[in-house]
Design an enzyme around this catalytic site. Structure first.
Site, PDB file in Angstrom:
ATOM      1  N   TYR A   1       0.800  -1.224   0.000  1.00 48.63           N
ATOM      2  CA  TYR A   1       0.000   0.000   0.000  1.00 48.63           C
ATOM      3  C   TYR A   1       0.833   1.275   0.000  1.00 48.63           C
ATOM      4  O   TYR A   1       0.278   2.372  -0.093  1.00 48.63           O
ATOM      5  CB  TYR A   1      -0.920   0.029   1.231  1.00 48.63           C
ATOM      6  CG  TYR A   1      -1.896  -1.118   1.266  1.00 48.63           C
ATOM      7  CD1 TYR A   1      -3.030  -1.118   0.466  1.00 48.63           C
ATOM      8  CD2 TYR A   1      -1.695  -2.202   2.112  1.00 48.63           C
ATOM      9  CE1 TYR A   1      -3.936  -2.166   0.496  1.00 48.63           C
ATOM     10  CE2 TYR A   1      -2.597  -3.258   2.158  1.00 48.63           C
ATOM     11  CZ  TYR A   1      -3.705  -3.241   1.343  1.00 48.63           C
ATOM     12  OH  TYR A   1      -4.603  -4.267   1.372  1.00 48.63           O
TER      13      TYR A   1
ATOM     14  N   HIS B   1      -4.742   6.027  -1.463  1.00 51.53           N
ATOM     15  CA  HIS B   1      -5.407   5.964  -0.157  1.00 51.53           C
ATOM     16  C   HIS B   1      -4.431   6.265   0.985  1.00 51.53           C
ATOM     17  O   HIS B   1      -4.842   6.578   2.090  1.00 51.53           O
ATOM     18  CB  HIS B   1      -6.001   4.566   0.025  1.00 51.53           C
ATOM     19  CG  HIS B   1      -7.383   4.527   0.595  1.00 51.53           C
ATOM     20  ND1 HIS B   1      -8.248   5.611   0.614  1.00 51.53           N
ATOM     21  CD2 HIS B   1      -8.071   3.509   1.169  1.00 51.53           C
ATOM     22  CE1 HIS B   1      -9.388   5.252   1.174  1.00 51.53           C
ATOM     23  NE2 HIS B   1      -9.308   3.983   1.521  1.00 51.53           N
TER      24      HIS B   1
ATOM     25  N   TYR C   1      -5.520  -0.832   9.662  1.00 51.33           N
ATOM     26  CA  TYR C   1      -6.081  -0.744   8.313  1.00 51.33           C
ATOM     27  C   TYR C   1      -7.168   0.315   8.283  1.00 51.33           C
ATOM     28  O   TYR C   1      -7.756   0.663   9.294  1.00 51.33           O
ATOM     29  CB  TYR C   1      -6.568  -2.097   7.776  1.00 51.33           C
ATOM     30  CG  TYR C   1      -5.407  -3.011   7.448  1.00 51.33           C
ATOM     31  CD1 TYR C   1      -4.800  -2.960   6.200  1.00 51.33           C
ATOM     32  CD2 TYR C   1      -4.893  -3.870   8.401  1.00 51.33           C
ATOM     33  CE1 TYR C   1      -3.707  -3.779   5.909  1.00 51.33           C
ATOM     34  CE2 TYR C   1      -3.802  -4.691   8.121  1.00 51.33           C
ATOM     35  CZ  TYR C   1      -3.217  -4.633   6.876  1.00 51.33           C
ATOM     36  OH  TYR C   1      -2.125  -5.420   6.594  1.00 51.33           O
TER      37      TYR C   1
ATOM     38  N   ASN D   1     -10.242   0.691   7.378  1.00 49.22           N
ATOM     39  CA  ASN D   1     -11.612   0.504   7.849  1.00 49.22           C
ATOM     40  C   ASN D   1     -11.742   0.443   9.366  1.00 49.22           C
ATOM     41  O   ASN D   1     -12.858   0.488   9.882  1.00 49.22           O
ATOM     42  CB  ASN D   1     -12.226  -0.749   7.225  1.00 49.22           C
ATOM     43  CG  ASN D   1     -12.388  -0.624   5.728  1.00 49.22           C
ATOM     44  OD1 ASN D   1     -12.129   0.430   5.146  1.00 49.22           O
ATOM     45  ND2 ASN D   1     -12.812  -1.687   5.099  1.00 49.22           N
TER      46      ASN D   1
ATOM     47  N   ASP E   1      -7.349  11.099   2.078  1.00 51.16           N
ATOM     48  CA  ASP E   1      -7.607  11.347   0.667  1.00 51.16           C
ATOM     49  C   ASP E   1      -9.082  11.678   0.485  1.00 51.16           C
ATOM     50  O   ASP E   1      -9.915  11.352   1.333  1.00 51.16           O
ATOM     51  CB  ASP E   1      -7.240  10.108  -0.156  1.00 51.16           C
ATOM     52  CG  ASP E   1      -8.033   8.885   0.242  1.00 51.16           C
ATOM     53  OD1 ASP E   1      -8.851   8.423  -0.569  1.00 51.16           O
ATOM     54  OD2 ASP E   1      -7.863   8.376   1.369  1.00 51.16           O
TER      55      ASP E   1
ATOM     56  N   ASN F   1     -14.129   5.256   4.363  1.00 51.61           N
ATOM     57  CA  ASN F   1     -14.240   4.263   5.438  1.00 51.61           C
ATOM     58  C   ASN F   1     -13.369   4.575   6.652  1.00 51.61           C
ATOM     59  O   ASN F   1     -13.745   4.252   7.778  1.00 51.61           O
ATOM     60  CB  ASN F   1     -13.939   2.861   4.914  1.00 51.61           C
ATOM     61  CG  ASN F   1     -15.037   2.345   4.013  1.00 51.61           C
ATOM     62  OD1 ASN F   1     -16.198   2.741   4.142  1.00 51.61           O
ATOM     63  ND2 ASN F   1     -14.685   1.471   3.091  1.00 51.61           N
TER      64      ASN F   1
END
Length: 188
Positions: free
Chosen positions: A16, A21, A65, A67, A92, A113
């Protein structure tokens, strides 16, 4: 000494690192380079600390993470006794044109999220957010794939040119409070 918590949203892990994100992680990494500080893995996040303008600042990159970002934010707010008005969340925003920024004192998650998780955990949407436009091309419209794609080379080049100004905006929040920061940088 007044305490501040700067949260950069993103996902942990090498897969990532360069995704849209992860703009929050990107910006906190730039701050750590400017101030020559390192992140240390602790409970629910990578943490770095510094003093600025006689204020204690905790930088947080949640490892829960995207979420579940709220779990990390709530934990560190409680652990370090940081007031709600002294947090800023960097994320973002697919609805903002690439490279534009928006600073708000409160508001909805906009479907993000990470912001939804924070609002769920801290039980309010009244916290300062710094949104960085990633300029979703609505023809693609698969937001999940778009935000998890790597930055294009020209986007990275643009970010590298602008990150000093982005960092100034964030530190203006700490030094001048939100209203003055909005007035100073409204035309970013």
């Amino acid at each position: 000494m007044t305490r501040f918590l700067i949260i950069g949203l993103g996902n942990p892990g090498i897969n990532y690192n360069n995704t849209r994100h992860n703009i929050g992680f990107f910006i906190l990494n730039k701050i750590s380079k400017i101030y020559n500080i390192l992140f240390k893995k602790e409970k629910f996040g990578y943490i770095s600390k510094l003093k600025y303008n006689n204020k204690y600042i905790l930088l947080l990159k949640p490892t829960t993470y995207m979420n579940n970002s709220g779990k990390s934010v709530l934990f560190w707010m409680k652990k370090k006794n940081i007031l709600l008005e002294n947090i800023i969340v960097i994320s973002d925003d697919i609805y903002l044109k690439f490279g534009s920024v928006r600073i708000r004192k409160k508001g909805g998650s906009g479907g993000h999220n990470g912001l939804k998780s924070i609002e769920k955990e801290i039980k309010t949407s009244n916290y300062t957010r710094f949104k960085f436009g990633i300029g979703n091309n609505l023809e693609k419209f698969n937001n999940c794939n778009y935000v998890l794609e790597n930055w294009k080379k020209e986007e990275i080049d643009f970010l590298n040119l602008k990150y000093n100004k982005i960092v100034k905006i964030i530190f203006s929040f700490i030094k001048n409070r939100l209203e003055d920061t909005i007035n100073l940088f409204e035309k970013y």
